[in-house]
Design an enzyme around this catalytic site. Structure first.
Site, PDB file in Angstrom:
ATOM      1  N   THR A 169      27.928  43.969  25.854  1.00 19.76           N
ATOM      2  CA  THR A 169      28.298  44.866  24.757  1.00 19.76           C
ATOM      3  C   THR A 169      28.156  44.200  23.404  1.00 19.76           C
ATOM      4  O   THR A 169      27.801  44.847  22.418  1.00 19.76           O
ATOM      5  CB  THR A 169      29.744  45.352  24.949  1.00 19.76           C
ATOM      6  OG1 THR A 169      29.819  46.123  26.145  1.00 19.76           O
ATOM      7  CG2 THR A 169      30.197  46.220  23.777  1.00 19.76           C
TER       8      THR A 169
ATOM      9  N   SER B  54      26.693  42.914  32.058  1.00 19.68           N
ATOM     10  CA  SER B  54      27.272  41.883  32.916  1.00 19.68           C
ATOM     11  C   SER B  54      27.660  42.371  34.303  1.00 19.68           C
ATOM     12  O   SER B  54      27.880  41.557  35.202  1.00 19.68           O
ATOM     13  CB  SER B  54      28.482  41.230  32.237  1.00 19.68           C
ATOM     14  OG  SER B  54      29.587  42.098  32.178  1.00 19.68           O
TER      15      SER B  54
ATOM     16  N   THR C   2      31.594  41.994  28.977  1.00 23.22           N
ATOM     17  CA  THR C   2      33.000  41.780  29.320  1.00 23.22           C
ATOM     18  C   THR C   2      33.340  42.095  30.775  1.00 23.22           C
ATOM     19  O   THR C   2      34.339  41.602  31.298  1.00 23.22           O
ATOM     20  CB  THR C   2      33.920  42.621  28.410  1.00 23.22           C
ATOM     21  OG1 THR C   2      33.577  44.004  28.538  1.00 23.22           O
ATOM     22  CG2 THR C   2      33.782  42.192  26.962  1.00 23.22           C
ATOM     23  N   ASP C   3      32.515  42.895  31.459  1.00 23.34           N
ATOM     24  CA  ASP C   3      32.883  43.332  32.806  1.00 23.34           C
ATOM     25  C   ASP C   3      33.050  42.170  33.779  1.00 23.34           C
ATOM     26  O   ASP C   3      33.947  42.186  34.630  1.00 23.34           O
ATOM     27  CB  ASP C   3      31.847  44.319  33.349  1.00 23.34           C
ATOM     28  CG  ASP C   3      32.002  45.704  32.747  1.00 23.34           C
ATOM     29  OD1 ASP C   3      32.951  45.894  31.954  1.00 23.34           O
ATOM     30  OD2 ASP C   3      31.195  46.589  33.066  1.00 23.34           O
TER      31      ASP C   3
ATOM     32  N   LYS D  83      40.117  40.738  32.312  1.00 20.85           N
ATOM     33  CA  LYS D  83      39.941  41.976  31.548  1.00 20.85           C
ATOM     34  C   LYS D  83      40.951  42.988  32.077  1.00 20.85           C
ATOM     35  O   LYS D  83      40.966  43.298  33.271  1.00 20.85           O
ATOM     36  CB  LYS D  83      38.519  42.502  31.693  1.00 20.85           C
ATOM     37  CG  LYS D  83      38.240  43.752  30.864  1.00 20.85           C
ATOM     38  CD  LYS D  83      36.770  44.173  30.971  1.00 20.85           C
ATOM     39  CE  LYS D  83      36.507  45.414  30.118  1.00 20.85           C
ATOM     40  NZ  LYS D  83      35.090  45.823  30.146  1.00 20.85           N
TER      41      LYS D  83
ATOM     42  N   GLU E  53      53.193  37.082  54.473  1.00 18.63           N
ATOM     43  CA  GLU E  53      52.877  38.372  55.088  1.00 18.63           C
ATOM     44  C   GLU E  53      51.979  38.242  56.315  1.00 18.63           C
ATOM     45  O   GLU E  53      51.662  39.240  56.964  1.00 18.63           O
ATOM     46  CB  GLU E  53      52.212  39.281  54.050  1.00 18.63           C
ATOM     47  CG  GLU E  53      53.149  39.747  52.950  1.00 18.63           C
ATOM     48  CD  GLU E  53      54.254  40.656  53.465  1.00 18.63           C
ATOM     49  OE1 GLU E  53      54.021  41.401  54.434  1.00 18.63           O
ATOM     50  OE2 GLU E  53      55.357  40.618  52.891  1.00 18.63           O
TER      51      GLU E  53
END
Length: 362
Positions: A45, A92, A125-126, A198, A319
């Protein structure tokens, strides 16, 4: 007499020139020497463009080249001697293991040169947090490496790319950033590669280290550090990619109500060497999925229990009986970063005790 006066005049002029030149040299010597920072551009971006100045979503990523990015921020010349390379030009979400290996090898080559003091990587940014963590594990230098992106394209009236890029170069040029691992500079904040994520689809403040906290701020053209990561990174890392051309296949299986083994079975059939189980809560394993994970482990795949929650320590033998099942737990790493660490760890060992040590150290 005329010749004598001319000679005196010329001597005076020459003397003034010598003094002025000396003053210029003295002023130049008094100026702080600027660091040499190389910007490696990969797209995203920060290099994107939209149809109008108000287009902040639905834009096209990776359309602006690195030289144009540099030219758009002339203030960079005040903080560093900047050069640029276009390594990739992609959004990305299309980043691959092969891209990571190419990028990391280029970073290591550059940082080995005395003429390079720091690296800035512009990135979508992804998957920025994933690339940052990969580099955090494989870069072999104490010199600063800073990743930076933008949540709004370069054509937006409120574009955040220029100030983010300025801050990233400022940070990469600052000696205080050395030895702190790979960093992320977004929104006037400094984050560590291991823990940043993010956290929002589109707002400018999307990048946060929600639980453990960011490392510092950038204010008034100066970085301020308040904490550092205690986990191993960069020069202290045991991972070496210099001779790697590929990474082992590791996939993520997401936990949810009414979960089945379709995805797990498909990944194993496709040759996965490791599975990150992004379980609910504290990495819980659904009753109908447990047999598939057990079978996958017996077949040789490494199973790492992580959590989809995004915060907290994954309790070993909590767990699930990890000792009995021969599973590994992800500690505080989110699933996407656990995948990265397991891929690199599998280039060294298949021993689950050793793998668990690695997860607790990195």
């Amino acid at each position: 007499m005329l010749h004598q006066k001319t000679a005196q005049f010329m001597a005076a002029v020459f003397g003034m020139f010598i003094i002025a030149t000396a003053q210029v040299h003295a002023q130049d010597a008094a100026k702080p020497k600027l660091a040499n920072v190389t910007i490696l551009a990969t797209g995203g971006t920060i290099a994107g463009s939209g149809a109008t100045s108000t287009t902040t979503v639905g834009y096209t990523a990776a359309t602006v080249g690195v030289q144009q990015l540099i030219k758009a921020v002339p203030e960079l010349a005040n903080v560093a001697n900047v050069s640029g390379e276009q390594v990739f030009q992609i959004a990305s979400e299309s980043m691959t293991n092969e891209h990571w290996l190419t990028l990391a090898k280029r970073v290591n080559v550059l940082l080995a040169q005395n003429s390079v003091d720091g690296i800035v990587i512009t990135h979508g940014t992804d998957t920025l947090e994933e690339t940052a963590y990969f580099l955090n594990l494989v870069v072999k230098s104490r010199k600063p490496v800073v990743l930076v992106g933008a949540m709004r394209p370069s054509t937006a009236m409120s574009a955040d790319g220029p100030i983010n890029l300025y801050n990233a170069v400022l940070l990469a040029a600052d000696p205080s950033a050395a030895g702190k691992g790979v960093l992320v500079a977004m929104g006037d904040q400094i984050h560590g590669a291991r823990d940043v994520s993010k956290t929002n689809t589109s707002t400018p403040d999307a990048f946060k280290t929600t639980e453990l906290g960011m490392l510092g701020y950038i204010q008034g053209s100066k970085p301020y550090f308040y904490r550092v990561s205690t986990r191993k990174h960069t020069v202290d890392s045991e991972f070496d990619i210099s001779n790697l051309s590929a990474l082992p296949q590791v996939d993520i299986v997401y936990g949810y109500a009414n979960m089945n083994t379709v995805a797990l079975d498909a990944f194993i059939a496709a040759g996965a060497k490791g599975i990150i189980h992004a379980g609910t809560g504290d990495g819980s394993v659904a009753a109908r999925v447990k047999p598939g994970l057990v079978a996958a482990r017996k077949g040789g795949a490494i199973i790492v229990r992580a959590s989809r929650v995004g915060q907290g320590i994954l309790a070993r033998n909590g767990e699930a009986n990890d000792d009995e099942l021969d599973f590994v737990v992800a500690d505080t790493l989110n699933p996407q970063k656990a995948r990265i660490l397991l891929m690199l760890a599998l280039t060294k060992t298949n021993n689950t005790k050793e793998l668990q040590r690695i997860f607790y150290n990195y």
